[in-house]
Scaffold this active site. Sequence first.
Site, PDB file in Angstrom:
ATOM      1  N   GLU A   1      -5.933 -10.784  -1.580  1.00  0.00           N
ATOM      2  CA  GLU A   1      -6.751 -10.656  -0.364  1.00  0.00           C
ATOM      3  C   GLU A   1      -8.225 -10.668  -0.759  1.00  0.00           C
ATOM      4  O   GLU A   1      -9.001  -9.795  -0.381  1.00  0.00           O
ATOM      5  CB  GLU A   1      -6.372  -9.383   0.403  1.00  0.00           C
ATOM      6  CG  GLU A   1      -4.898  -9.336   0.771  1.00  0.00           C
ATOM      7  CD  GLU A   1      -4.503  -8.135   1.627  1.00  0.00           C
ATOM      8  OE1 GLU A   1      -5.379  -7.484   2.215  1.00  0.00           O
ATOM      9  OE2 GLU A   1      -3.292  -7.855   1.709  1.00  0.00           O
TER      10      GLU A   1
ATOM     11  N   GLU B   1       0.803  -1.244   0.000  1.00  0.00           N
ATOM     12  CA  GLU B   1       0.000   0.000   0.000  1.00  0.00           C
ATOM     13  C   GLU B   1       0.833   1.290   0.000  1.00  0.00           C
ATOM     14  O   GLU B   1       0.644   2.155   0.844  1.00  0.00           O
ATOM     15  CB  GLU B   1      -0.959  -0.020   1.200  1.00  0.00           C
ATOM     16  CG  GLU B   1      -1.866  -1.243   1.197  1.00  0.00           C
ATOM     17  CD  GLU B   1      -2.801  -1.331   2.407  1.00  0.00           C
ATOM     18  OE1 GLU B   1      -2.726  -0.471   3.300  1.00  0.00           O
ATOM     19  OE2 GLU B   1      -3.609  -2.268   2.446  1.00  0.00           O
TER      20      GLU B   1
HETATM   21  C1  GLA Z   1      -4.852  -4.860   4.292  1.00  0.00           C
HETATM   22  C2  GLA Z   1      -3.599  -5.613   4.642  1.00  0.00           C
HETATM   23  C3  GLA Z   1      -3.911  -6.916   5.278  1.00  0.00           C
HETATM   24  C4  GLA Z   1      -5.038  -6.839   6.276  1.00  0.00           C
HETATM   25  C5  GLA Z   1      -6.220  -6.241   5.631  1.00  0.00           C
HETATM   26  C6  GLA Z   1      -7.365  -6.204   6.610  1.00  0.00           C
HETATM   27  O1  GLA Z   1      -5.422  -5.289   3.129  1.00  0.00           O
HETATM   28  O2  GLA Z   1      -2.748  -5.817   3.570  1.00  0.00           O
HETATM   29  O3  GLA Z   1      -2.773  -7.334   5.957  1.00  0.00           O
HETATM   30  O4  GLA Z   1      -4.665  -6.077   7.383  1.00  0.00           O
HETATM   31  O5  GLA Z   1      -5.868  -4.956   5.244  1.00  0.00           O
HETATM   32  O6  GLA Z   1      -7.363  -7.251   7.501  1.00  0.00           O
END
Ligand code: GLA
Length: 368
Positions: free
Chosen positions: A261, A156
């Site tokens: 994710e 990020e």
């Molecule tokens: C972001 C992070 C993850 C996690 C999610 C929410 O996407 O990359 O590690 O913390 O948020 O759980």
Amino acid sequence: MKNTHFLALIILLSSFHAPLESKETLKNTVGQHFAIGCAVNTSIVAHSNSKAHLLVEQQFNSIVAENCMKAEELTPREGVYRWGQADRFVKFGEQNGMRIIGHCLVWHSQAAKWMFYDKKGNLVTREVLIERMRNHIYSVVGRYKGRVYGWDVCNECVMDDGSMRNSLWQQIIGDDYIELAFQFAHEADPDAELYYNDYSMTNPNKVQTVCALVRDLQAKGLRIDAVGMQCHNGLDYPTLQEWSDAIDSLASTGVKVNMTELDMNVLPRIESFSGAEVSSNFKYRKALDPYRKGLTAEAEAQINQRWIDIFTLLKAHEHQIDRVTLWGVHDGMSWLNDWPIKGRKAYPLLFDRQKEPKPVVRDIVEMF
Ligand code: GLA
């Protein structure tokens, strides 16, 4: 049997979903096209007889740690490393021959805050922070050298408008903190894959910046194997076309694309809010928690269709995608029960609160 009875019986039987055969798992089907993974928490790893633990072993061929490899967990204070949970996580993956993903080395959130400050509470210099980052990456990647398949090196770093995030890493070191992180990770384990990971990765501005970042790392001779699209998505966002275009753009840089994710937020959205910045937090309202007592048939049908559409899309892009990881195992454990509003009932994953596969899992298995 009368013809009409016979017909009724056939209709009745065909309306049931036969239970999944034990061999018909995600990893034996989807997992033959690209790795199929999930994020696990420390409780799942620790309770080897729990239903969730067995589910992970049965269904997935890759794992990532939900939290225990983040810097704030590993090194809460200068000079202190707590390895227990991360060690157990890695061992769990090894015992099951899984592709183990390390998440994540450099991130503005859940960071080890001490790294940014000196004893007087002032921000450290560029040189000090580079040294601390190098030590951290060497310690973590070095500890699991040859055991962790790939690392989310930077998480990020780009904002939704495509600008670079003004994190403490960036403020103190400058934009080259990203290339330094990739360099250190490669030095610590030359065989490990290295990834850049982010959310809202269908946003064209963001994709453009990330592509430029990848090309810049490549031009400097640094290793980068894949870009991770976090894929925290909803019923109607992003569109399949946006998804497909983003995968094509990212893959055009020559790296693989990982869907890292994946989960589906089916609860009402907060107006004027998008992205997945974890620090976001809004006030609970009943109207924003419509499925307390369970999903309506209509919502369930919509969700199933969305899952089918997503997996159809992923299959169409399988030549570009190396891994698909769900952010969690079953609905009961998902972060989306508490984000961006605390205490809602979310339905974001492929297994329900009883840790049973949702009917759509059979459809996905059949598709592959
Ligand atoms: C972001 C992070 C993850 C996690 C999610 C929410 O996407 O990359 O590690 O913390 O948020 O759980």
